[in-house]
Design a protein around this motif. Structure first.
Motif, mmCIF file in Angstrom:
data_model
loop_
_atom_site.group_PDB
_atom_site.id
_atom_site.type_symbol
_atom_site.label_atom_id
_atom_site.label_comp_id
_atom_site.label_asym_id
_atom_site.label_seq_id
_atom_site.Cartn_x
_atom_site.Cartn_y
_atom_site.Cartn_z
ATOM 1 N N CYS A 9 1.144 -0.910 0.047
ATOM 2 C CA CYS A 9 0.079 -0.192 0.094
ATOM 3 C C CYS A 9 0.702 1.168 -0.056
ATOM 4 O O CYS A 9 1.802 1.246 0.888
ATOM 5 C CB CYS A 9 -0.772 0.176 1.606
ATOM 6 S SG CYS A 9 -1.757 1.478 1.415
ATOM 7 N N CYS A 12 -0.083 3.296 3.317
ATOM 8 C CA CYS A 12 0.489 3.770 5.212
ATOM 9 C C CYS A 12 1.840 2.395 4.600
ATOM 10 O O CYS A 12 2.091 2.265 5.875
ATOM 11 C CB CYS A 12 -1.094 2.502 5.423
ATOM 12 S SG CYS A 12 -0.955 0.768 5.100
ATOM 13 N N CYS A 34 -6.544 -2.020 1.683
ATOM 14 C CA CYS A 34 -6.078 -2.040 2.543
ATOM 15 C C CYS A 34 -6.345 -1.690 4.327
ATOM 16 O O CYS A 34 -8.398 -1.835 3.380
ATOM 17 C CB CYS A 34 -5.023 -0.954 2.295
ATOM 18 S SG CYS A 34 -3.355 -0.658 3.516
ATOM 19 N N CYS A 36 -6.145 0.393 5.942
ATOM 20 C CA CYS A 36 -6.021 1.765 6.307
ATOM 21 C C CYS A 36 -6.840 2.295 5.366
ATOM 22 O O CYS A 36 -7.155 3.852 4.987
ATOM 23 C CB CYS A 36 -4.953 2.571 6.085
ATOM 24 S SG CYS A 36 -4.576 2.518 3.601
ATOM 25 N N CYS A 38 -7.903 2.451 2.224
ATOM 26 C CA CYS A 38 -7.027 2.656 1.242
ATOM 27 C C CYS A 38 -7.577 1.434 -0.199
ATOM 28 O O CYS A 38 -7.127 0.357 0.066
ATOM 29 C CB CYS A 38 -5.354 2.811 0.590
ATOM 30 S SG CYS A 38 -4.650 3.011 -1.027
#
Ligand code: ZN
Length: 48
Positions: A9, A12, A34, A36, A38
């Motif tokens: 990713c 992050c 992901c 996070c 994303c």
């Protein structure tokens, strides 16, 4: 063709090792998101 893929990713820095299927030069992993949240901009590396 089955391949091992590393997905990183860019947001992050988290990385995931997944198994994917390579078909006509495109690796499909089913990886969507992901931790996070994303959902795009991943770096995909094929593992030898
Ligand atoms: Zn992330």
């Amino acid at each position: 063709m089955r391949v091992k893929v590393r997905i990183v990713c860019k947001q992050c820095g988290e990385s995931y090792i997944l198994r994917g299927i390579k078909y006509h030069g495109i690796v499909q992993t089913g990886f969507k998101q992901c931790l996070c949240n994303c959902t795009e901009g991943f770096l995909i590396e094929e593992q030898a």
